[in-house]
Design a protein around this motif. Structure first.
Motif, PDB file in Angstrom:
ATOM      1  N   HIS A   1      37.640  46.488  46.451  1.00 17.04           N
ATOM      2  CA  HIS A   1      37.250  47.249  45.256  1.00 17.04           C
ATOM      3  C   HIS A   1      38.502  47.644  44.457  1.00 17.04           C
ATOM      4  O   HIS A   1      38.576  47.437  43.235  1.00 17.04           O
ATOM      5  N   ASN A   2      39.483  48.177  45.176  1.00 18.33           N
ATOM      6  CA  ASN A   2      40.699  48.653  44.505  1.00 18.33           C
ATOM      7  C   ASN A   2      41.526  47.493  43.958  1.00 18.33           C
ATOM      8  O   ASN A   2      42.016  47.545  42.826  1.00 18.33           O
ATOM      9  N   ALA A   3      41.658  46.441  44.767  1.00 15.10           N
ATOM     10  CA  ALA A   3      42.501  45.313  44.365  1.00 15.10           C
ATOM     11  C   ALA A   3      41.982  44.672  43.076  1.00 15.10           C
ATOM     12  O   ALA A   3      42.752  44.160  42.264  1.00 15.10           O
ATOM     13  N   ASN A   4      40.656  44.709  42.894  1.00 16.56           N
ATOM     14  CA  ASN A   4      40.068  44.068  41.710  1.00 16.56           C
ATOM     15  C   ASN A   4      39.817  45.031  40.560  1.00 16.56           C
ATOM     16  O   ASN A   4      39.317  44.630  39.508  1.00 16.56           O
ATOM     17  N   GLY A   5      40.124  46.307  40.781  1.00 19.28           N
ATOM     18  CA  GLY A   5      39.893  47.298  39.732  1.00 19.28           C
ATOM     19  C   GLY A   5      38.436  47.348  39.299  1.00 19.28           C
ATOM     20  O   GLY A   5      38.136  47.470  38.110  1.00 19.28           O
ATOM     21  N   ASN A   6      37.518  47.255  40.247  1.00 19.66           N
ATOM     22  CA  ASN A   6      36.087  47.235  39.896  1.00 19.66           C
ATOM     23  C   ASN A   6      35.559  48.619  39.557  1.00 19.66           C
ATOM     24  O   ASN A   6      36.074  49.633  40.039  1.00 19.66           O
ATOM     25  N   ASP A   7      34.505  48.645  38.742  1.00 21.24           N
ATOM     26  CA  ASP A   7      33.738  49.878  38.549  1.00 21.24           C
ATOM     27  C   ASP A   7      32.684  49.993  39.650  1.00 21.24           C
ATOM     28  O   ASP A   7      32.335  51.073  40.082  1.00 21.24           O
ATOM     29  N   ILE A   8      32.185  48.817  40.026  1.00 18.74           N
ATOM     30  CA  ILE A   8      31.166  48.754  41.077  1.00 18.74           C
ATOM     31  C   ILE A   8      31.486  47.561  41.967  1.00 18.74           C
ATOM     32  O   ILE A   8      31.803  46.476  41.464  1.00 18.74           O
ATOM     33  N   SER A   9      31.394  47.774  43.274  1.00 20.39           N
ATOM     34  CA  SER A   9      31.488  46.635  44.182  1.00 20.39           C
ATOM     35  C   SER A   9      30.248  46.608  45.055  1.00 20.39           C
ATOM     36  O   SER A   9      29.711  47.657  45.425  1.00 20.39           O
ATOM     37  N   LEU A  10      29.828  45.400  45.360  1.00 21.74           N
ATOM     38  CA  LEU A  10      28.625  45.189  46.168  1.00 21.74           C
ATOM     39  C   LEU A  10      29.018  44.359  47.374  1.00 21.74           C
ATOM     40  O   LEU A  10      29.750  43.378  47.236  1.00 21.74           O
ATOM     41  N   LEU A  11      28.537  44.762  48.555  1.00 23.68           N
ATOM     42  CA  LEU A  11      28.826  43.997  49.768  1.00 23.68           C
ATOM     43  C   LEU A  11      27.604  43.161  50.119  1.00 23.68           C
ATOM     44  O   LEU A  11      26.522  43.700  50.377  1.00 23.68           O
ATOM     45  N   THR A  12      27.777  41.871  50.101  1.00 31.49           N
ATOM     46  CA  THR A  12      26.668  40.974  50.468  1.00 31.49           C
ATOM     47  C   THR A  12      26.999  40.293  51.791  1.00 31.49           C
ATOM     48  O   THR A  12      28.091  40.454  52.330  1.00 31.49           O
ATOM     49  N   ALA A  13      26.027  39.544  52.303  1.00 35.81           N
ATOM     50  CA  ALA A  13      26.252  38.785  53.538  1.00 35.81           C
ATOM     51  C   ALA A  13      25.335  37.587  53.520  1.00 35.81           C
ATOM     52  O   ALA A  13      24.359  37.546  52.762  1.00 35.81           O
ATOM     53  N   ILE A  14      25.671  36.628  54.355  1.00 33.05           N
ATOM     54  CA  ILE A  14      24.802  35.456  54.464  1.00 33.05           C
ATOM     55  C   ILE A  14      23.921  35.650  55.692  1.00 33.05           C
ATOM     56  O   ILE A  14      24.422  35.866  56.795  1.00 33.05           O
ATOM     57  N   ALA A  15      22.607  35.616  55.476  1.00 35.17           N
ATOM     58  CA  ALA A  15      21.673  35.840  56.588  1.00 35.17           C
ATOM     59  C   ALA A  15      20.924  34.547  56.881  1.00 35.17           C
ATOM     60  O   ALA A  15      20.436  33.887  55.965  1.00 35.17           O
TER      61      ALA A  15
END
Ligand code: UD1
Ligand code: CA
Length: 461
Positions: free
Chosen positions: A115-129
């Motif tokens: 999140h910090n490295a990309n300077g995001n306003d919002i980060s979402l954590l996804t996964a492969i199921a």
């Protein structure tokens, strides 16, 4: 400033349980606590959103927010935000669900770094199921994130997407506050979805999507099957850590050790052992096979086999079982033996005392070097005084002959000796022999006479 909000107020309909979902346990610990572990070390303030049916005492040092009507994850986040209204709008807010016990503090730390490295306003954590059913799907236009769609609202095409929403997000607080007011419950489940914030802000905020590096068997426990899948991972991890710390575990797939149980070096755990609650096993002990120990301390080098031990303190070099029932509140000193088909309750046994077979000893204080013969019973309950239990005191070096009935309250003094088969109702003095049974009578020739009279009465030729 980093704040975390853990959503734990939902009822968990799919559990079909009187217990709220997040209070179901894995390895003796509520699943929400594992979820807290993943964010708390990464946060300055941690909020847990609960309903009134969840006791707040479970959450020491956390901020509690209440959501009494489960209107959806979006509404729950809003309730959490109200409890941290004082923190600055530039703060980061991590949101996670109380039903994912498998994410670790490391996973969250890496996510914050992303999140910090990309300077995001919002980060979402996804996964492969492998099996995404029941989870929100991550819809993309090419590589670009579009929205999260819940299974209930998804088209067939969207349902085929295997990239799922783990339910973990990082928001810049000011951005989240503005967007969360705009979500509606106009969807298949009639709930306010936190995920809608992402589509609302898609054009006006920098949204980054990170995919979890590892695959988990479950990303949110919704039913008891998923609970068992998550339990499998956590329990294996617990066993692995014990093994790496010098514990031998035979057939680990049959062994269960609760979170927080302490096991010393060179302990051997045999198949079918279950160690629960606040339990400690001293070095060199051997536990099992087929043994359940709850809230107890087992001394070093003690052997417990095929037995149940509850809320008791067992000393070093003791032997328990096979087939002992050690009920609550026993204290055993060193080298005590509680043997086959022996039940003990609320009793103290001093060093080197033995109860090897077929006995019930309750509410007793037993000295050193006492031998309690097979079939001894302490009659601690008269049945006439409500639930009152009467005590038995057996002093050092006493010998209790087999099949003795010790009618409490009773004192057997030092070196007292009870003849086998006695019913003892009075104090036995030091060094005395107590015989409490009818004297044996031998009738000489009785068998022959009896056979003779049988023969006379016979109709056989
Ligand atoms: C949610 C996500 C879904 C994601 C999944 C990951 C939404 C709309 N959907 O779905 O995209 O893939 O998590 O596990 O967010 N809770 C409350 N109050 C409520 C409702 C829920 O506190 O009103 C809590 C629950 O106790 C639970 C967590 O939020 O711990 C998630 O709720 P749940 O109903 O399990 O959401 P999912 O349908 O699994
Ligand atoms: Ca869930």
């Amino acid at each position: 400033m980093i704040a975390s909000i853990i959503l734990a107020a939902g009822i968990g309909k799919r559990m079909y349980s009187k217990t709220p979902k997040v209070l179901h346990k894995i390895a003796g610990r509520e699943i929400v606590k594992y979820a807290i572990d993943s964010v708390k070390p990464n946060s300055d303030v941690t909020v847990v959103v609960i309903s009134e049916s969840i006791p707040r005492e479970l959450f020491d040092n956390l901020v509690i927010a209440y959501q009494n009507v489960p209107l959806g994850t979006g509404d729950a986040v809003q309730k959490g935000l109200e409890s941290i209204a004082n923190i600055d709008d530039s703060s980061q807010v991590i949101v996670t669900t109380g039903d994912n016990p498998l994410l670790t503090a490391d996973d969250i730390k890496r996510f914050i770094n992303f999140h910090n490295a990309n300077g995001n306003d919002i980060s979402l954590l996804t996964a492969i199921a492998d099996d995404p059913s029941g989870l929100g799907r991550t819809v993309r236009d090419g590589a670009v994130f579009t929205k999260i769609v819940e299974e209930a609202d998804a088209t067939e095409e969207e349902k085929a997407i295997k990239e799922i929403n783990t339910g973990v997000y990082i928001f810049s607080k000011g951005v989240l506050l503005k967007a969360i007011r705009k979500i509606s419950n106009n969807n298949a489940q009639g709930e306010y979805y936190i995920t809608d914030v992402l589509s609302i802000l898609r054009k006006n905020a920098k949204i980054g999507v990170k995919t979890l590096e590892r695959r988990l068997p479950v990303y949110g426990v919704n039913n008891r099957y998923e609970l068992s899948l998550a339990a499998g991972v956590i329990k294996n991890e617990i066993l692995k850590n014990h093994m790496l710390n010098g514990v031998t575990i035979m057939n680990p797939e049959t062994v269960s050790i609760d979170y927080g149980v302490e096991v010393g070096r060179d302990v051997t755990i045999l198949p079918g052992a279950i160690l629960e609650g606040h339990t400690q096993i001293g070095g060199g002990a051997m536990i099992g096979p087929y043994t359940r120990i709850i809230d107890s301390v087992i001394g070093s080098r003690t052997l417990v086999q095929m037995s149940v031990v509850l809320n008791s303190l067992i000393g070093e070099d003791c032997t328990i079982g096979p087939f002992s029932y050690v009920r609550p509140e026993n204290i055993l000193a060193r080298k005590v033996k509680i043997g086959t088909f022996v039940e003990v309750k609320k009793s103290r046994f001093n060093e080197n005392t033995k109860v090897p077979h077929l006995s019930y000893i309750g509410d007793a204080t037993v000295g050193k070097n006492v031998n309690i013969g097979a079939g001894t019973i302490t009659c601690n309950f008269s049945g006439l005084e409500e639930s009152k239990k009467n005590p038995t005191y057996i002093e050092d070096n006493a010998f209790i002959g087999s099949h003795s009935t010790l009618v409490a309250p009773l004192v057997i003094k030092r070196n007292g000796y009870i003849a086998a088969g006695s019913v003892v109702t009075e104090e036995v003095p030091e060094d005395a022999l107590a015989i409490g049974r009818t004297k044996q009578v031998n009738k000489e020739g009785w068998v022959k006479r009896r056979k003779l009279s049988n023969d006379k009465g016979s109709t056989e030729p």
